[in-house]
Design a protein around this motif. Structure first.
Motif, PDB file in Angstrom:
ATOM      1  N   THR A 267       1.837  30.671 -88.822  1.00  0.00           N
ATOM      2  CA  THR A 267       2.409  31.603 -87.649  1.00  0.00           C
ATOM      3  C   THR A 267       1.451  32.606 -87.238  1.00  0.00           C
ATOM      4  OG1 THR A 267       4.719  31.029 -88.595  1.00  0.00           O
ATOM      5  CG2 THR A 267       4.514  32.629 -86.822  1.00  0.00           C
ATOM      6  N   ASN A 268       0.930  33.495 -87.937  1.00  0.00           N
ATOM      7  CA  ASN A 268      -0.066  34.515 -87.739  1.00  0.00           C
ATOM      8  C   ASN A 268      -1.184  33.996 -86.949  1.00  0.00           C
ATOM      9  OD1 ASN A 268       2.067  36.369 -88.571  1.00  0.00           O
ATOM     10  ND2 ASN A 268       0.999  36.648 -90.574  1.00  0.00           N
ATOM     11  N   ASN A 269      -1.659  32.765 -87.465  1.00  0.00           N
ATOM     12  CA  ASN A 269      -2.703  32.330 -86.971  1.00  0.00           C
ATOM     13  C   ASN A 269      -2.665  30.772 -86.278  1.00  0.00           C
ATOM     14  OD1 ASN A 269      -4.177  34.723 -87.910  1.00  0.00           O
ATOM     15  ND2 ASN A 269      -4.333  33.633 -89.774  1.00  0.00           N
ATOM     16  N   PRO A 270      -1.811  30.620 -85.198  1.00  0.00           N
ATOM     17  CA  PRO A 270      -1.505  29.443 -84.676  1.00  0.00           C
ATOM     18  C   PRO A 270      -2.981  28.940 -84.056  1.00  0.00           C
ATOM     19  CG  PRO A 270      -0.973  31.305 -83.147  1.00  0.00           C
ATOM     20  CD  PRO A 270      -1.395  31.902 -84.619  1.00  0.00           C
ATOM     21  N   SER A 271      -2.868  27.570 -84.164  1.00  0.00           N
ATOM     22  CA  SER A 271      -4.050  26.675 -83.678  1.00  0.00           C
ATOM     23  C   SER A 271      -4.224  26.709 -82.153  1.00  0.00           C
ATOM     24  CB  SER A 271      -4.021  25.509 -84.411  1.00  0.00           C
ATOM     25  OG  SER A 271      -2.807  24.804 -83.887  1.00  0.00           O
ATOM     26  N   PRO A 272      -5.215  26.415 -81.733  1.00  0.00           N
ATOM     27  CA  PRO A 272      -5.208  26.268 -80.031  1.00  0.00           C
ATOM     28  C   PRO A 272      -4.319  25.194 -79.512  1.00  0.00           C
ATOM     29  CG  PRO A 272      -7.458  26.510 -81.120  1.00  0.00           C
ATOM     30  CD  PRO A 272      -6.482  26.352 -82.400  1.00  0.00           C
ATOM     31  N   ASN A 273      -4.210  24.135 -80.367  1.00  0.00           N
ATOM     32  CA  ASN A 273      -3.259  23.265 -79.985  1.00  0.00           C
ATOM     33  C   ASN A 273      -1.807  23.697 -79.802  1.00  0.00           C
ATOM     34  OD1 ASN A 273      -5.272  21.117 -79.654  1.00  0.00           O
ATOM     35  ND2 ASN A 273      -4.970  20.620 -81.718  1.00  0.00           N
ATOM     36  N   GLN A 274      -1.249  24.403 -80.787  1.00  0.00           N
ATOM     37  CA  GLN A 274      -0.148  24.865 -80.833  1.00  0.00           C
ATOM     38  C   GLN A 274       0.315  25.830 -79.682  1.00  0.00           C
ATOM     39  OE1 GLN A 274       0.649  26.569 -84.648  1.00  0.00           O
ATOM     40  NE2 GLN A 274       0.970  24.700 -85.703  1.00  0.00           N
ATOM     41  N   ASN A 275      -0.870  26.777 -79.330  1.00  0.00           N
ATOM     42  CA  ASN A 275      -0.561  27.642 -78.510  1.00  0.00           C
ATOM     43  C   ASN A 275      -0.637  27.078 -77.068  1.00  0.00           C
ATOM     44  OD1 ASN A 275      -0.815  30.063 -79.892  1.00  0.00           O
ATOM     45  ND2 ASN A 275      -3.009  29.775 -79.785  1.00  0.00           N
ATOM     46  N   ARG A 276      -1.558  25.866 -76.668  1.00  0.00           N
ATOM     47  CA  ARG A 276      -1.305  25.139 -75.565  1.00  0.00           C
ATOM     48  C   ARG A 276      -0.063  24.472 -75.276  1.00  0.00           C
ATOM     49  NH1 ARG A 276      -5.083  22.166 -76.716  1.00  0.00           N
ATOM     50  NH2 ARG A 276      -6.791  23.635 -76.080  1.00  0.00           N
ATOM     51  N   ARG A 277       0.538  23.832 -76.393  1.00  0.00           N
ATOM     52  CA  ARG A 277       1.929  23.205 -76.194  1.00  0.00           C
ATOM     53  C   ARG A 277       2.909  24.158 -75.846  1.00  0.00           C
ATOM     54  NH1 ARG A 277       1.974  21.405 -81.220  1.00  0.00           N
ATOM     55  NH2 ARG A 277       0.612  19.708 -80.870  1.00  0.00           N
ATOM     56  N   ARG A 278       2.741  25.456 -76.588  1.00  0.00           N
ATOM     57  CA  ARG A 278       4.047  26.306 -76.472  1.00  0.00           C
ATOM     58  C   ARG A 278       3.838  26.585 -74.911  1.00  0.00           C
ATOM     59  NH1 ARG A 278       3.499  31.578 -79.674  1.00  0.00           N
ATOM     60  NH2 ARG A 278       1.673  31.806 -78.676  1.00  0.00           N
ATOM     61  N   ASN A 279       2.662  27.047 -74.519  1.00  0.00           N
ATOM     62  CA  ASN A 279       2.320  27.448 -73.015  1.00  0.00           C
ATOM     63  C   ASN A 279       2.851  26.182 -72.030  1.00  0.00           C
ATOM     64  OD1 ASN A 279       1.439  29.939 -73.987  1.00  0.00           O
ATOM     65  ND2 ASN A 279      -0.511  29.055 -73.501  1.00  0.00           N
ATOM     66  N   LEU A 280       2.853  25.122 -72.351  1.00  0.00           N
ATOM     67  CA  LEU A 280       3.309  24.079 -71.531  1.00  0.00           C
ATOM     68  C   LEU A 280       4.878  23.835 -71.541  1.00  0.00           C
ATOM     69  CD1 LEU A 280       0.837  20.982 -72.453  1.00  0.00           C
ATOM     70  CD2 LEU A 280       0.959  22.508 -70.291  1.00  0.00           C
ATOM     71  N   VAL A 281       5.592  24.269 -72.648  1.00  0.00           N
ATOM     72  CA  VAL A 281       6.748  23.937 -72.720  1.00  0.00           C
ATOM     73  C   VAL A 281       7.520  25.234 -71.911  1.00  0.00           C
ATOM     74  CG1 VAL A 281       8.758  24.294 -74.331  1.00  0.00           C
ATOM     75  CG2 VAL A 281       7.032  22.761 -74.960  1.00  0.00           C
ATOM     76  N   LEU A 282       6.979  26.460 -71.847  1.00  0.00           N
ATOM     77  CA  LEU A 282       7.571  27.529 -71.250  1.00  0.00           C
ATOM     78  C   LEU A 282       7.266  27.208 -69.705  1.00  0.00           C
ATOM     79  CD1 LEU A 282       6.068  30.656 -73.449  1.00  0.00           C
ATOM     80  CD2 LEU A 282       8.358  29.686 -73.298  1.00  0.00           C
ATOM     81  N   LEU A 283       6.128  26.842 -69.246  1.00  0.00           N
ATOM     82  CA  LEU A 283       6.092  26.490 -67.995  1.00  0.00           C
ATOM     83  C   LEU A 283       6.731  25.561 -67.567  1.00  0.00           C
ATOM     84  CD1 LEU A 283       4.026  26.989 -65.552  1.00  0.00           C
ATOM     85  CD2 LEU A 283       2.621  25.278 -66.055  1.00  0.00           C
ATOM     86  N   ALA A 284       7.241  24.418 -68.270  1.00  0.00           N
ATOM     87  CA  ALA A 284       7.979  23.453 -67.778  1.00  0.00           C
ATOM     88  C   ALA A 284       9.435  24.018 -67.411  1.00  0.00           C
ATOM     89  CB  ALA A 284       8.057  22.209 -68.666  1.00  0.00           C
ATOM     90  N   THR A 285       9.769  24.770 -68.521  1.00  0.00           N
ATOM     91  CA  THR A 285      11.323  25.272 -68.494  1.00  0.00           C
ATOM     92  C   THR A 285      11.434  26.085 -67.494  1.00  0.00           C
ATOM     93  OG1 THR A 285      11.219  25.001 -71.009  1.00  0.00           O
ATOM     94  CG2 THR A 285      13.068  26.723 -69.762  1.00  0.00           C
ATOM     95  N   SER A 286      10.482  27.226 -67.094  1.00  0.00           N
ATOM     96  CA  SER A 286      10.530  27.946 -65.931  1.00  0.00           C
ATOM     97  C   SER A 286      10.756  27.294 -64.703  1.00  0.00           C
ATOM     98  CB  SER A 286       9.283  29.155 -65.979  1.00  0.00           C
ATOM     99  OG  SER A 286       9.388  29.639 -67.104  1.00  0.00           O
ATOM    100  N   ALA A 287       9.827  26.262 -64.638  1.00  0.00           N
ATOM    101  CA  ALA A 287       9.800  25.513 -63.275  1.00  0.00           C
ATOM    102  C   ALA A 287      11.196  24.789 -62.975  1.00  0.00           C
ATOM    103  CB  ALA A 287       8.598  24.317 -63.346  1.00  0.00           C
ATOM    104  N   THR A 288      11.565  24.119 -64.232  1.00  0.00           N
ATOM    105  CA  THR A 288      12.939  23.627 -64.217  1.00  0.00           C
ATOM    106  C   THR A 288      14.071  24.479 -63.635  1.00  0.00           C
ATOM    107  OG1 THR A 288      12.235  21.949 -65.888  1.00  0.00           O
ATOM    108  CG2 THR A 288      14.735  22.067 -65.380  1.00  0.00           C
TER     109      THR A 288
END
Length: 314
Positions: free
Chosen positions: A83-104
């Protein structure tokens, strides 16, 4: 094992004393013999032992619990590190989920806002119907004569939408059916007496202004009758009390039945003058060239009900 015994004697030290013989035994062990035991040390030694019940199952359970705790601790430590050191893939996936939720959410709100702008009555569907009773508030009760009074009712304003602070202000839910009734011509509503569970029909008077029409205000001319269930009940209510109405009930369409006539005579008795006033309003809304001449003859049983009347025949 072999041993050799040597005996040595000692002469008496006095003539009249017995002779003491000291015998000293000496064992010479062979190379296969055990060493002699020293007499100066005790052979046995007392040891105090403290015992307690011991269960092999509890010991195994404790060991298992310790192992589980150790594994959980290692797992938590690994999770915290992840958790303290998320991988780049996890950061990218979390940003995509937040962006899709906000747009919806934003798209849904915009669609709902546009829908309410087109049809704001969806916020407050009309509760006033010919089959159910709706609450109204008494805003004034003015005596007209010893037996008649003018009752003014106003519907409660709709509550603002809590989940849609930027939504348009909804119209009053009672206004659409009331506007339709006023455009029709003659109509009435039922007023309920809750203690006896009875209802009587009353005809509203025409609104005095556009503000009364826009707010849904209704006025009634009511004559209190001895033994009347609803009229007596209404005469005892205070201002700000709540009563229930059912309707509107559409009546005679005078403008549609007028035909080519240019004169209308209406005979009214007592509080029936409210119906005559509805006829005058309905015919007065016709085009200028199509308005007929209207005459209303109003009579009442009690002299006090005819305000401003004059005695006929001397």
């Amino acid at each position: 094992m072999s041993a050799r015994l040597t005996i040595r004697s000692r002469s008496a030290m006095a003539i009249n004393r017995p002779t003491w013989t000291c015998v000293r035994a000496s064992f010479h062990a062979s190379r296969y013999a055990s060493p002699p035991i020293r007499r100066t040390t005790s052979v046995f030694q007392a040891i105090t032992l403290t015992t307690r019940p011991f269960s092999s199952s509890s010991s195994s359970n404790n060991n298992n619990n310790n192992n589980n705790n150790n594994s959980k601790t290692r797992h938590q430590t690994t999770s915290q590190k992840t958790t303290n050191n998320p991988s780049p893939n996890q950061n990218r996936r979390r940003n995509l989920v937040l962006l899709a939720t906000s747009a919806t959410l934003l798209t849904s709100y915009l669609l709902l806002h546009l829908t309410l702008l087109h049809n704001p009555s969806l916020l407050s569907p009309s509760p006033l119907s010919p089959t159910t009773f709706s609450p109204f508030t008494i805003t004034s009760l003015t005596p007209i004569s010893p037996s008649s009074f003018l009752l003014t009712l106003t519907p409660k304003p709709p509550a603002p939408p809590l989940l849609l602070p930027f939504a348009p202000t909804p119209p009053h839910p009672h206004l659409p059916p009331l506007h339709h009734a006023w455009h029709h011509g003659l109509w009435s509503v039922e007023i309920k007496q809750p203690q006896l569970q009875v209802a009587r029909s009353y005809t509203p008077l025409p609104p005095l202004s556009d503000a009364d029409l826009a707010s849904g205000t209704l006025r009634f001319l009511i004559r209190r009758v001895d033994g009347g269930e609803v009229s007596t009940y209404l005469s005892t209510l205070p201002v700000s009390a709540t009563i229930e109405l059912r309707g509107p009930h559409l009546g005679f369409d005078v403008a549609a039945r007028l035909g080519g006539e240019d004169s209308v005579v209406f005979l009214a008795g007592g509080t029936g003058v409210a119906v005559a006033m509805q006829v005058v309003r309905a015919l007065g809304r016709l085009p200028v060239g199509e308005r007929p001449r209207v005459e209303v003859l109003w009579a009442s049983r009690a002299r006090g009900d005819c305000e401003g009347g004059m005695r006929l025949g001397g």
